[in-house]
Design an enzyme around this catalytic site. Structure first.
Site, short mmCIF file in Angstrom:
data_model
loop_
_atom_site.label_atom_id
_atom_site.label_comp_id
_atom_site.label_asym_id
_atom_site.label_seq_id
_atom_site.Cartn_x
_atom_site.Cartn_y
_atom_site.Cartn_z
N LEU A 1 0.86 -1.19 0.00
CA LEU A 1 0.00 0.00 0.00
C LEU A 1 0.89 1.23 0.00
O LEU A 1 1.89 1.27 0.71
CB LEU A 1 -0.89 -0.04 1.24
N ASP B 1 0.16 5.73 -1.27
CA ASP B 1 -0.67 6.92 -1.05
C ASP B 1 -2.17 6.67 -0.85
O ASP B 1 -2.77 5.90 -1.60
CB ASP B 1 -0.60 7.87 -2.27
N TYR C 1 -2.12 5.55 -11.08
CA TYR C 1 -1.44 6.27 -10.00
C TYR C 1 -2.43 7.13 -9.21
O TYR C 1 -3.64 7.10 -9.42
CB TYR C 1 -0.30 7.10 -10.58
C1 FRU Z 1 3.85 9.30 -4.25
C2 FRU Z 1 3.71 8.70 -5.65
C3 FRU Z 1 2.81 9.55 -6.52
C4 FRU Z 1 2.33 8.54 -7.54
C5 FRU Z 1 2.19 7.28 -6.71
C6 FRU Z 1 2.52 6.01 -7.44
O1 FRU Z 1 4.19 8.35 -3.29
O2 FRU Z 1 4.99 8.54 -6.25
O3 FRU Z 1 3.43 10.67 -7.10
O4 FRU Z 1 1.12 8.92 -8.13
O5 FRU Z 1 3.07 7.44 -5.61
O6 FRU Z 1 2.23 4.90 -6.64
#
Ligand code: FRU
Length: 463
Positions: A19, A21, A83
């Protein structure tokens, strides 16, 4: 793993897998939804990344929604990951805006070439049934100053328009935010940038807008910070910048902020990529990822089948001088069970590794020691988190926050997560820890405290 003492009772963590963000935070028809970056097949190499989903009626008792992905990286425009992104409640349900990440196979630097950053919209009537994916923006649509790194949309409505901010890296390797405007949330036009006067990192990830009492703050995760004196050598940081009074992120034009006003959200080891949302009662609630993209310490020791968790929901409020306060939402107090009084100079043993500790009559030197391994202490000038046992810290050592006046201290202990709040939420320090004993021992000096055993809000969550 049959016996997993590090599984948590009130922090969201994946059933198995990885896990990062928090994504798509919202409350819809009373129900809270927390989506998150998720790789169920982790630790397999190249495990696909998409969104996972938790829901709750009270911010305390959660369940996992569905199996695997809630939003899967299943179109060519997100071949390397669905993302991070956000949710915007609308009349007909909710809109999710997120970034499709595509890394082209080949010999590229993946900064100026070889990468596509696509902003995608999915609508849902209920946060469960997902509609068709719709591509809104591609690299050619962003200002010419951008590299291929443009991601993590935060979208809101204000003054009859839709606004979006995106994190970006420009061709001079400076982090910035792009702002975009739309009449309908579908067709977007560039509306300027938000930067700092002096360079402040090479990339800004996960921008967010906090708006409280007619003031605004830009929350951002600048990368490339390791050499700054306060950065503890960490490349990635997470904090916020106040906008000047009267300024708003939802406006056309270029806005320049003062990097000298940057404040970190959290002074501990494990905190990044927070996201806020306004719930149906009007509270601004923030949840952070209790992990870091690049860290010299371990977060899944002993071959654990899951990695990382989220912070508890924190209600955000403004203080009198441009700062923000973070207080664990009061709903968590529903998990409080048996109460114990811990006098200064004494010790307490609890059967489980879950506790809510509220200290009062604090005086330096203060020290609250957990399992003889992790100390939360205050010497009159700094609040410290200090590991004395590396098997428990797994590489974490010491973190400090300036604090020359301590009024109150709250420590939430949850199996393998500890969150510390001081001075009504003006200071936060978060860390993971991996204690080896079954019972929790607490030793206190320099204060008195009420200690509650905490229930397991996650019982049944992962069945
Ligand atoms: C931050 C990040 C975001 C990206 C996501 C990918 O932790 O690098 O910029 O959208 O995680 O998992």
């Amino acid at each position: 793993m049959s016996h997993d003492p590090w599984r948590m009772g009130f922090h969201l963590m994946p059933p198995t897998g990885w896990l990062n963000d928090p994504n798509g935070l919202c409350q819809l028809g009373g129900t809270y939804h927390v989506f998150h970056q998720y790789s169920p097949d982790w630790p397999a190499a190249g495990a696909p990344r998409g969104w996972g989903h938790f829901a709750s009626n009270d911010l305390v008792r959660w369940h996992v929604v569905g199996e695997g992905f809630a939003i899967a990286p299943d179109t060519p425009d997100e071949a390397s990951g669905a993302y991070s992104g956000c949710a915007v409640p609308i009349e007909a349900g909710v809109r999710f805006y997120y970034t499709g990440n595509v890394k082209e196979p080949g010999d590229f630097d993946y900064v100026r070439e070889g990468r596509r950053s696509v902003q995608i919209l999915v609508e849902s009537p209920d946060c469960h049934r997902m509609g068709e994916k719709r591509v809104l923006l591609r690299n050619a649509d962003y200002p010419a100053l951008c590299t291929r790194h443009v991601r993590d949309p935060k979208v809101w409505r204000a003054g009859g328009a839709w606004w979006m901010i995106l994190g970006a890296r420009d061709l001079d390797d400076r982090g910035l935010v792009l702002r975009l405007r739309s009449d309908d949330g579908l067709a977007w036009e560039n509306a300027g940038t938000v930067r700092t006067a002096e360079p402040f990192g090479f990339m800004w990830e996960c921008p967010d807008r906090i708006a409280i009492d007619a003031r605004e703050w830009l929350s951002l995760c600048p990368q490339g910070m390791a050499r700054l004196p306060w950065a503890n050598g960490m490349r990635d940081q997470s904090g916020y910048l106040p906008l000047p009074k009267g300024e708003a992120l939802g406006r056309t034009g270029d806005l320049v902020l003062d990097a000298g006003l940057f404040r970190r959200w959290d002074h501990g080891f494990d905190f990044y990529a927070p996201q806020s949302f306004v719930d149906e009662s009007g509270r601004t609630i923030m949840i952070g990822w209790m992990g870091m993209p690049e860290a010299p310490w371990e977060s899944a020791p002993d071959g654990l089948s899951w990695c990382h968790c989220l912070t508890v929901p924190r209600e955000v409020a403004a203080d009198a001088d441009g700062g923000l306060l973070q207080r664990p939402v009061p709903e968590l107090e529903r998990l409080r069970g048996a109460r114990h009084e811990l006098a200064g100079g004494t010790e307490l043993f609890l059967p489980e590794h879950r506790a809510d500790v509220a200290a009062r009559r604090v005086a330096a030197p203060l020290e609250l020691t957990l399992d003889d391994a992790l100390a939360v202490s205050w010497d009159g000038t700094e609040l410290a988190l200090r590991f004395s046992d590396d098997t428990v810290g797994c590489g974490r050592t010491e973190r400090l926050a300036a604090c020359d006046d301590l009024h109150d201290l709250r420590v939430l202990v949850d199996s393998s997560a500890v969150e510390v709040f001081a001075n009504d939420g003006a200071i936060a320090l978060s860390t993971r820890w991996f204690p080896r004993s079954d019972a929790l021992s607490l030793a206190l000096a320099g204060a008195a405290a009420s200690v509650w055993e905490m229930g397991d809000g996650m019982a049944g969550t992962y069945e």
